[in-house]
Design an enzyme around this catalytic site. Structure first.
Site, short mmCIF file in Angstrom:
data_model
loop_
_atom_site.label_atom_id
_atom_site.label_comp_id
_atom_site.label_asym_id
_atom_site.label_seq_id
_atom_site.Cartn_x
_atom_site.Cartn_y
_atom_site.Cartn_z
N GLY A 1 0.88 -1.01 0.05
CA GLY A 1 -0.05 -0.01 0.03
C GLY A 1 0.87 1.20 0.05
O GLY A 1 2.01 1.26 -0.02
N GLN A 2 0.11 2.46 -0.17
CA GLN A 2 0.81 3.72 -0.08
C GLN A 2 0.06 4.60 0.84
O GLN A 2 -1.13 4.84 1.05
CB GLN A 2 0.90 4.33 -1.57
CG GLN A 2 1.41 5.53 -1.84
CD GLN A 2 3.06 5.61 -1.79
OE1 GLN A 2 3.45 4.66 -2.39
NE2 GLN A 2 3.42 6.66 -1.40
N GLY A 3 1.08 5.15 1.85
CA GLY A 3 0.39 6.30 2.81
C GLY A 3 1.06 7.52 2.87
O GLY A 3 2.18 7.80 1.96
N GLY A 4 0.82 8.25 3.65
CA GLY A 4 1.44 9.67 3.66
C GLY A 4 2.83 9.69 3.94
O GLY A 4 3.69 10.38 3.78
N PHE A 5 3.05 8.61 4.75
CA PHE A 5 4.51 8.29 5.48
C PHE A 5 5.35 7.80 4.06
O PHE A 5 6.55 8.06 3.96
CB PHE A 5 4.60 7.27 6.28
CG PHE A 5 5.79 6.95 7.13
CD1 PHE A 5 6.13 7.55 8.27
CD2 PHE A 5 6.63 6.09 6.56
CE1 PHE A 5 7.47 7.27 9.03
CE2 PHE A 5 8.17 5.74 7.01
CZ PHE A 5 8.32 6.39 8.20
N GLY A 6 4.78 6.86 3.49
CA GLY A 6 5.53 6.40 2.44
C GLY A 6 5.14 5.05 2.04
O GLY A 6 3.93 4.74 2.46
N VAL B 1 4.52 0.86 1.66
CA VAL B 1 4.61 -0.31 2.72
C VAL B 1 4.80 -1.51 1.82
O VAL B 1 4.04 -1.62 0.86
CB VAL B 1 3.49 -0.34 3.54
CG1 VAL B 1 3.53 -1.51 4.53
CG2 VAL B 1 3.39 0.84 4.23
N LYS C 1 7.62 -0.28 6.21
CA LYS C 1 7.27 0.92 5.97
C LYS C 1 8.43 1.81 5.64
O LYS C 1 9.40 2.04 6.40
CB LYS C 1 6.35 1.39 6.91
CG LYS C 1 5.72 2.90 6.45
CD LYS C 1 5.04 3.42 8.01
CE LYS C 1 3.87 2.65 8.10
NZ LYS C 1 3.05 3.54 9.42
N ASP D 1 -4.82 10.01 14.32
CA ASP D 1 -4.79 9.90 13.09
C ASP D 1 -5.51 8.30 13.11
O ASP D 1 -5.10 7.32 12.07
CB ASP D 1 -3.38 9.78 12.41
CG ASP D 1 -3.67 9.87 10.67
OD1 ASP D 1 -4.84 10.36 10.51
OD2 ASP D 1 -2.63 9.52 9.92
#
Length: 691
Positions: free
Chosen positions: A380-385, A387, A401, A498
């Site tokens: 997946g993809q999140g605001g952190f970067g 995974v 991550k 969050d």
């Protein structure tokens, strides 16, 4: 050495975990820089001194490394009743914790239950410079104060004399108080074994003043120093049987007027043998009673004269400590502005070998585990970067991550997650296995959860049938329990800030685990809310007081939970490019249905046939209570868990939710809809269909 010339830290004695410091004193010897010769010398000593102390029969070691001006002088002493392995572990922990509590400080002293560590660029070994830590129990002893002073002084004085005359400079003892209920005082006194008998006596001499003044009439207290230590409690705190027992109180009372180094006190003592009860008052002679009263009068006269002097001296010490704290605070503010590289090195040092369950990985291991961060391994993809899925050499599957260089989150959030989640343990919190910090690369390594995240199921029409109502109940209950742990039952009060569907991961049995603690905030048990000028989070899950004013509390997480609960029930996202009747979000739509008595229309079709009508109404009621506009109206997570688990509780009617009046217009909605109401620096993440 007078009380006014010693750096003294006075603390209330509170229960602490074995791995925690009792206290620390950061000296004023200046700071060293990352990768400097001083740091190299300190690292060298941290690798050798713990084993050196553990291998010594007295559990004591000193060492010096390096040449001036980068010389490091160290001294450590483990408590005489600890094992060699505990001693080694304690000293090693102290070196690592020094970087946490006194980062880059050239002079630090740390105290633990099992050991003491002091290092400095100055040769304190030669000038007997000391750092004292004084701790006291908050509870008073239920004995006549005047009598207790006499007995306590007798116990300390006798134990100190036995310590002075012992080869190891270590003694434990007990004193039975013939009162109702029966009470026993336990005592431990220790000097470093390199001191002569006279030096040990001189070190312990002022400790009586500190004990009588700072720890007067308390159930326990201790004075910890670089050279000697003294402690008493009303419970057995040391290992094994005491080396001495004081049982003849009549002959022990006159000891109050003796001084250390004079004629030893006449007491009945036994070595490693059970204590016999002291004689009854009727069996004591008239002479002994007279001596006791005379001693008591002299003792009260001494205290009457000394108390005002001690009070003046105590005020002076408090003023000096306060001024020093202010100066130290200014230094710390400047230190916070130091480059991230320095902080990263400090973080690496205190994470290395800190726990057998936490690993500091090499970046090459991460490359190998994820096939060079292959696109085929992206979870997946999140605001952190992104995974990635990975596999360690032992075939353990992991989720990796990787912090993206363009990420809105940076090292502060990375450090926050590493240091916070590594301390948390709960079935409904994701487990952090380790991390990697190497150059520009920042990587978090989690347990791999095969079922991805909650949003993967509830927002996809093709997968929504995989989570029936029974599984959704388990997920809802698990999320609530995880939040309750963060808010109330963990060692720290934690606000996640969050909480959202993509941050709820699911294991092989579809049990939920809360993840992503990069934005979490830590509260003390006495605080209820905080504020920030930098609002960060995900649009649609942020409470109104946080989005508009930067105010966050446990009720902020409750709001997010309410949004998440509505999403689980409906299978619809609260935010995004969706339209719900006349409303821009799920909250307004849910409220409209609730007011119109049409709340069953909110439920996703796949669970309508499984859920009972009254149960559906109860869950929607709880969700709407959580998203009420006023934070004061929202329940706590304790209340939520109770309401979820009790069908008989009558729930109050909710007030209208936040953002319920955001209706459809011809202007296409955007993620900045809450930003105009805020005077803060807003960073908002918008949820997408992917991770």
């Amino acid at each position: 050495m007078s009380m006014a010339t010693l750096p003294i830290l006075l603390l209330l004695l509170a229960p602490l975990a074995a791995a925690q410091t009792l206290g620390q004193i950061c000296g004023n010897g200046g700071n060293y820089t990352s990768n400097s010769a001083y740091q190299a010398n300190l690292r060298l000593l941290s690798s050798t001194l713990p084993k050196k102390a553990a291998s010594d029969t007295t559990l004591f070691a000193t060492a010096t490394a390096g040449d001036a001006p980068d010389t490091v002088h160290t001294r450590t002493l483990c408590r005489g009743d600890t094992s060699a392995s505990v001693c080694e572990s304690c000293v090693a922990t102290a070196f690592k914790d020094a970087q946490l509590f006194c980062p880059y400080n050239k002079d630090a002293t740390l105290y633990y239950n099992a050991c003491m560590l002091r290092f400095s660029s100055q040769n304190f070994l030669a000038n007997a410079d000391d750092h004292l830590l004084i701790l006291k129990n908050t509870q008073n002893i239920m004995v006549d104060e005047d009598s207790f002073r006499l007995f306590l002084f007798t116990l300390l004085n006798s134990t100190a004399q036995w310590t002075v005359n012992s080869l190891r400079r270590f003694t434990t003892s007990t004193l039975d108080l013939d009162i109702s209920p029966s009470t026993t005082l336990y005592c431990l006194v220790q000097c470093t074994p390199d001191l002569t008998a006279n030096e040990c006596a001189a070190c312990l001499q002022p400790y009586y003043q500190y004990t009588i003044h700072y720890v007067d009439s308390k159930q326990g207290g201790r004075i910890l120093g670089t050279w000697c230590t003294m402690r008493y409690e009303i419970y057995p705190f040391f290992q094994g049987e005491p080396t001495h027992r004081i049982t003849n109180l009549a002959s022990a009372v006159p000891a109050y007027n003796t001084t250390l180094g004079s004629t030893p006190v006449t007491v009945s003592s036994q070595s490693q043998q059970p204590a016999a009860r002291s004689p009854s008052p009727e069996a004591q002679t008239t002479v002994q009673q007279h001596q006791g009263r005379s001693s008591r009068k002299r003792a009260m006269w001494i205290l009457a004269v000394a108390a005002p002097l001690f009070s003046i001296l105590f005020c002076f010490i408090c003023s000096a400590v306060w001024m020093r704290t202010r100066r130290k605070g200014k230094v710390n503010l400047n230190h916070q502005a130091a480059p991230n590289r320095r902080e990263e090195n400090a973080l690496v040092w205190r994470l290395e070998e800190r726990s057998s369950e936490f690993t500091l990985f090499d970046f090459s291991e991460m490359l190998h585990a994820t096939h060079n961060f292959s696109k085929q391994n992206i979870l997946g993809q999140g605001g952190f970067g992104p995974v990635y899925k990975g596999q360690l050499p032992d075939l353990t599957e992991i989720a990796v991550k990787r912090l993206a260089s363009h990420s809105g989150q940076g090292f502060t959030e990375f450090k926050n997650e590493v240091e916070l989640i590594a301390k948390l343990q709960h079935n409904n919190l994701v487990k952090l296995l380790g991390c990697c910090i190497q150059g520009e690369e920042k990587v978090l390594v989690y347990e791999y959860l095969p079922n991805m995240s909650l949003d993967f199921f509830i927002f996809d029409e093709n997968r929504t049938t995989s989570v029936d109502w029974k599984k959704r109940c388990v997920i809802i209950e698990g999320i609530a329990q995880g939040l309750l742990y963060l808010h109330k039952h963990s060692r720290l009060r934690i606000i996640h800030r969050d909480l959202k569907a993509s941050n709820i991961l699911l294991d092989g049995d579809m049990n939920p685990k809360i993840s992503d603690f990069g934005l979490a905030k830590i509260f003390s048990s006495n605080d209820s809310q905080g504020s920030t000028k930098r609002v960060v989070g995900t649009y649609g899950y942020m409470s109104p007081e946080y989005a508009s004013e930067g105010i966050y509390s446990i009720k902020s997480d409750v709001f997010s939970f309410g949004v998440l609960l509505l999403e689980i029930l409906s299978g619809k996202r609260n935010s995004g490019f969706h339209q719900y009747g006349d409303f821009l979000n799920l909250l307004g739509y849910s409220w409209q249905l609730w007011e119109g008595g049409r709340w069953l229309e909110l439920l996703e079709v796949s669970i309508l046939k499984e859920i009972h009508t009254t149960e559906a109404r109860r869950y929607i009621n709880i969700a709407l209570m959580c998203v009420q506009e006023s934070a004061d109206d929202r329940p706590t997570m304790s209340d939520v868990v109770a309401m979820l688990n009790s069908e008989s509780v009558i729930l109050p009617e909710p007030n209208h939710p936040a953002y319920f009046n955001l209706r459809v217009s011809k202007v296409h909605e955007s993620a900045s809809v809450v930003a105009p109401y805020s005077n803060n620096d807003v960073t908002i993440t918008e949820e997408t269909n992917g991770r």
